[in-house]
Design an enzyme around this catalytic site. Structure first.
Site, PDB file in Angstrom:
ATOM      1  CD  GLN A  19      -2.894  -1.247   2.283  1.00 27.16           C
ATOM      2  OE1 GLN A  19      -2.606  -1.938   3.253  1.00 27.16           O
ATOM      3  NE2 GLN A  19      -4.022  -0.567   2.220  1.00 27.16           N
ATOM      4  CG  HIS A 112      -0.938  -6.247   5.233  1.00 24.84           C
ATOM      5  ND1 HIS A 112      -1.028  -5.611   6.459  1.00 24.84           N
ATOM      6  CD2 HIS A 112      -2.056  -5.876   4.569  1.00 24.84           C
ATOM      7  CE1 HIS A 112      -2.140  -4.893   6.513  1.00 24.84           C
ATOM      8  NE2 HIS A 112      -2.786  -5.035   5.368  1.00 24.84           N
ATOM      9  CG  ASN A 155      -3.416  -7.701   7.880  1.00 26.37           C
ATOM     10  OD1 ASN A 155      -3.552  -7.160   8.974  1.00 26.37           O
ATOM     11  ND2 ASN A 155      -4.166  -7.366   6.824  1.00 26.37           N
ATOM     12  CD  GLU A 156      -8.087  -7.053   7.995  1.00 27.72           C
ATOM     13  OE1 GLU A 156      -8.373  -7.031   6.785  1.00 27.72           O
ATOM     14  OE2 GLU A 156      -8.453  -6.165   8.789  1.00 27.72           O
TER      15      GLU A 156
HETATM   16  C1  FCB Z   1      -7.822  -3.758   6.437  1.00 34.26           C
HETATM   17  C2  FCB Z   1      -6.462  -4.015   5.844  1.00 34.26           C
HETATM   18  C3  FCB Z   1      -5.652  -2.778   5.604  1.00 34.26           C
HETATM   19  C4  FCB Z   1      -6.491  -1.615   5.137  1.00 34.26           C
HETATM   20  C5  FCB Z   1      -7.697  -1.419   6.024  1.00 34.26           C
HETATM   21  C6  FCB Z   1      -8.574  -0.269   5.628  1.00 34.26           C
HETATM   22  O1  FCB Z   1      -8.682  -4.743   5.989  1.00 34.26           O
HETATM   23  O2  FCB Z   1      -5.709  -4.872   6.671  1.00 34.26           O
HETATM   24  O3  FCB Z   1      -4.622  -3.102   4.700  1.00 34.26           O
HETATM   25  O4  FCB Z   1      -6.817  -1.778   3.814  1.00 34.26           O
HETATM   26  O5  FCB Z   1      -8.457  -2.583   6.073  1.00 34.26           O
END
Ligand code: FCB
Length: 388
Positions: A19, A112, A155-156
């Site tokens: 990003q 990520h 991440n997520e």
């Molecule tokens: C999350 C992501 C991050 C960003 C935010 C707004 O899902 O981890 O990279 O995009 O949302």
């Protein structure tokens, strides 16, 4: 009434490699941006943080914040299967050392959202040896993590399972799903990868290891209890259960959504919605923290992402103040929360879109000039005082 945060609270802001870095030519997101020209924005040079990371961290440190969460890019470190770039590992080591030099605690995310193109071509997370391949990368990453105390593996994972689930549906010839859903099979593969990687990080470093889960602060509509249970299990809880043996769990919260008998209710149009189209719900963070606590038990919590896409910085401050009040309420109830990391340090590439601005700092994308917004100084002051 002034309320205090615990001693050594992590106060930070976050970014993710793709990003902000620019020219991540070798990952699947860059590939998607080339395929979807005209449909989504491209990351291009992004914010050139690949070269300007010191300036980014300096702004953060000068404000009073003490923590920087950033990610390292697998596709740079392992451009071809099994071929590791010493130069790129060196680059990320320099970032870590810069953080130390500026008095910042680095929180390093190993994955990520992006994957090397070769990883996707081999079947992505559903390939039989996906976890092994991830661990092989993680072992290399650990060689640069000396003195790092906080590491997020993935991440997520629930959002990864959602995005890759959608890609899977489209690959089967169907349109993009109108209500995307985290694909539980991909989810299980990610859990396996996390469970394989976490002990390796623990063995090779001194870091606390965990992963960061997207939390949607779901609420139940009366009569939809069964649907609620089903949604929450596959969207969140299976990933939180997988965190029970971790050293910490990352809570990532932006908004809240009701669940009715048909499932997740889309955010209704509302002038108050954020630039993401999400409902304005600063209270979601506290709900997310309490839900996480209920599922993971005593594992320490770090808020690893929370923020708002808005052009109105006063609104960012208002949102964040209310979210932090929720953190304080949760702390007062004895929930072990170790830090608050805002998303994001910089206005950045929001996965195919440039207009949702989450940053505490604005960036001119032609000159790359950084301009701190008032919210940066505001949050930095709370961090310095450790109270609100
Ligand atoms: C999350 C992501 C991050 C960003 C935010 C707004 O899902 O981890 O990279 O995009 O949302």
């Amino acid at each position: 009434m002034t309320r205090h945060f615990p001693d050594s609270f992590l106060w930070g802001a976050a970014t993710a490699a793709h990003q902000v870095e620019g020219n991540n030519l070798n990952n699947d997101w860059w590939q998607l941006e080339q395929l979807a020209v005209g449909y989504i924005d491209a990351s291009g040079d992004a914010l050139d943080s690949y070269h300007r990371y010191r300036e980014d961290m300096q702004l953060l440190a000068d404000s009073g914040l003490n923590t920087y969460r950033f990610s390292i890019e697998w596709a740079r470190i392992e451009p071809l299967p099994g071929q590791f770039s010493r130069a790129e590992l060196g680059h990320y080591r320099r970032m870590i050392e810069t953080a130390f030099e500026l008095g910042l605690t680095p929180v390093v995310t190993l994955h990520h959202f992006t994957h090397p193109i070769w990883f996707g071509e081999r079947g992505g997370w559903l390939a039989e040896d996906a976890a092994e391949l991830f661990v092989r990368y993680v072992q290399q990453a650990c060689t640069i993590l000396d003195d790092v105390k906080w590491v997020c593996t993935i991440n997520e994972p629930n959002v990864v399972a959602m995005n890759h689930g959608a890609a899977r549906i489209m690959a089967a010839g169907h349109p993009y799903p109108s209500t995307p859903w985290p694909d539980p099979e991909i989810g299980r593969a990610l859990i396996a990868a996390h469970k394989a990687a976490a002990p390796v990080v623990r063995e090779l470093t001194d870091a606390r290891v965990g992963w960061t889960v997207a939390n949607q602060a779901f609420t139940v509509t009366p009569g939809a209890e069964d649907k609620f249970a089903e949604v929450v299990e596959e969207w969140e809880d299976m990933y939180l259960v997988a965190a029970r043996e971790d050293d910490f769990v990352g809570v990532q919260s932006y908004t809240s959504q009701p669940i009715d008998k048909d499932g997740v209710v889309p955010h209704p149009e509302n002038p108050n919605n954020t630039l993401m189209g999400w409902a304005y719900r600063p209270d979601a963070l506290e709900t997310a923290i309490r839900h996480t606590r209920a599922i993971v038990g005593d594992v320490p919590i770090v808020v690893t992402e929370n923020g708002i896409a808005t052009n109105d910085d006063e609104r960012r401050i208002e949102y964040t103040a209310e979210a932090l009040a929720g953190v304080l309420d949760a702390l007062e109830d004895g929930i072990d929360i170790r830090g608050y990391i805002h998303w994001s340090l910089l206005d950045n590439f929001e996965w195919g879109r440039w207009h949702p601005t989450f940053g505490l700092v604005a960036v001119d994308r032609e000159t790359f000039e950084r301009t701190p917004k008032p919210s940066l100084a505001w949050l930095g002051e709370i961090a310095r005082d450790n109270r609100m």
